[in-house]
Design an enzyme around this catalytic site. Structure first.
Site, mmCIF file in Angstrom:
data_model
loop_
_atom_site.group_PDB
_atom_site.id
_atom_site.type_symbol
_atom_site.label_atom_id
_atom_site.label_comp_id
_atom_site.label_asym_id
_atom_site.label_seq_id
_atom_site.Cartn_x
_atom_site.Cartn_y
_atom_site.Cartn_z
ATOM 1 C CB SER A 161 82.605 -131.775 -15.484
ATOM 2 O OG SER A 161 83.963 -131.782 -15.501
ATOM 3 C CG ASP A 409 85.857 -138.647 -20.270
ATOM 4 O OD1 ASP A 409 87.077 -138.479 -19.667
ATOM 5 O OD2 ASP A 409 84.665 -138.341 -19.770
ATOM 6 C CG HIS A 412 84.534 -136.720 -16.665
ATOM 7 N ND1 HIS A 412 84.936 -136.265 -18.009
ATOM 8 C CD2 HIS A 412 84.364 -135.580 -15.963
ATOM 9 C CE1 HIS A 412 85.112 -134.871 -17.888
ATOM 10 N NE2 HIS A 412 84.464 -134.654 -16.564
#
Length: 433
Positions: A161, A409, A412
């Site tokens: 990802s 998060d 990312h």
């Protein structure tokens, strides 16, 4: 149900670790939770146009087009100052008053969880920095120039990802010149391909988190029903079957190897990583990662590939005051100086393996003619704890109507954000040849 399953996994994990000392427990638990967090943050996107059902790229190289265009053309806008021994990856983040070249409004390809501006992140200072190597200049990515260089070419980013995060950044920058047209996606939208018609140029993202053949038993929330079955000596055909269709390839992996897994070689069980009750030898994720990288790099060296191949190093997360499950956050508003933060034990292990295996492979590559380069973004990414979505992976997470617990998060990257500088590095490396 999801939380209950996760709690059961945690109890089993703690029970298995009681016989170890405190530091071992702390290290192993951090590995386990980072693995869960990494998978949990994966999401699908919707609303895609009608596209091809074939994953294979029609070769775009035309007879009259050279396989590689080396160096900039004449003209001041293309001149790049280079120091003979310049290390592109040692430097500092300096202020960039111009800010990003795209926004959430100009790019339609930003996925929801990385769309920090749309999701209501109130601060914007994280947008006004750029990477500056200490021994040379690094020009900003020139989208028009890049597309001209890549006429009749094909790129692929192969990984997890974070690779998807990266490809969105690249596409957003290029969209300032021409909007990419999506021409393929697989059933789960994990592997996709876009085309720039005016340049006959394509960019693909290939979902292959282990780079090797793996059976993964997880639902959409990242909850496992069984250990990953990972074949250390068999590469993933998702990318090997298309390898020679691409002129430029960026491989990456790492963090998925921390997941509970049973390892196979020659179709026989070799051992495992975290498999209590299985009566198998726990050989550790580090052994598995090293074996897979050896096989990937060996494949590359045997391939006689005539383009350019990169291996991107693993990137750190920036959870502070806990992990994602225990209130960990990433609230910093600007980059930090070198030495303020250290890589985690996990990232140090991954990095040591990557550097060791690349060093060995690069020696062999020089004798085979394969153009193999290391895209070393680990240290420069470590200095950007301000660049993650944090709570803004959700749309306006602190709105009154939001009743779900906010999960941060810190792995990312916001788009636009620090990850855009990776493309500056890539373009310079392409021009350097």
């Amino acid at each position: 149900m999801v939380r209950a399953a996760m709690r059961l996994n945690l109890k089993a994990w703690w029970w298995n670790l009681r016989k170890h000392n405190y530091l071992a427990v702390k290290f192993a638990v951090s590995i386990f939770f980072l693995g869960l967090a990494f998978r949990l943050l994966f999401s699908r996107s919707g609303d895609f146009p009608s596209v091809s059902h074939s994953p294979f790229l029609d070769k775009t190289l035309s007879p009259e087009s050279p396989a590689y265009v080396g160096g900039p053309e004449n003209g001041d806008e293309n001149k790049i100052f280079q120091s003979e021994n310049c290390d592109l990856f040692t430097g500092d983040w300096i202020r960039n008053p111009a800010g990003p070249v795209y926004t959430n409004e100009s790019c339609h390809l930003i996925e929801h969880h990385q769309n920090c501006m749309t999701n209501g992140r109130p601060d914007t200072q994280y947008l006004y920095w750029k990477w500056k190597p200490r021994d040379c200049e690094l020009p900003q990515f020139n989208a028009k120039r890049f597309l001209e260089l890549m006429r009749n070419k094909a790129w692929a980013l192969v990984g997890d990802s974070i690779s998807r995060n990266h490809v969105q950044s690249l596409l957003c920058i290029l969209s300032k010149v021409e909007r990419a047209v999506q021409v393929y996606h697989d059933e789960e939208y994990k592997s996709r391909r876009w085309h720039f018609p005016s340049y006959n140029f394509s960019v693909s993202i290939i979902w292959s988190p282990f780079l090797a053949k793996a059976a993964i038993f997880e639902d959409q929330n990242g909850v496992s029903t069984s250990e990953v079955k990972l074949h250390l000596d068999m590469l993933d055909t998702n990318w090997t079957s298309q390898y020679h269709n691409w002129d430029y390839i960026v491989f990456s992996s790492g963090k998925w190897f921390i997941k509970a897994a049973i390892y196979y070689e020659k179709h026989a069980v070799l051992g495992c990583h975290y498999c209590p009750g299985k009566n198998l030898t726990d050989i550790g994720f580090d052994v598995a990662y090293r074996k897979v990288l050896e096989n990937v790099f060996s494949f590359i060296l045997r391939s006689n590939h005539k383009g350019m191949i990169f291996y991107r190093t693993a990137t750190p997360s920036h959870f502070e005051n806990g992990e994602w499950f225990s209130g960990g956050t990433c609230k910093r508003k600007e980059p930090v100086k070198e030495g303020v933060l250290e890589l985690s034990v996990l990232n140090k292990i991954l990095r040591e393996i990557e550097l060791d295996e690349f060093k060995k492979a690069s020696v062999s590559a020089s004798g085979t003619g394969v153009n193999f380069k290391l895209l070393d973004v680990t240290q420069l990414s470590l200095l950007r704890p301000d660049g993650h979505p944090g709570p803004y992976r959700h749309f306006h997470p602190f709105a009154k109507e939001m009743k779900e617990k906010v999960i941060n998060d810190c792995l990312h990257w916001c788009l636009p954000g620090p990850i855009d500088s990776w493309n500056d590095l890539l373009m310079q490396m392409v021009l350097n040849g």
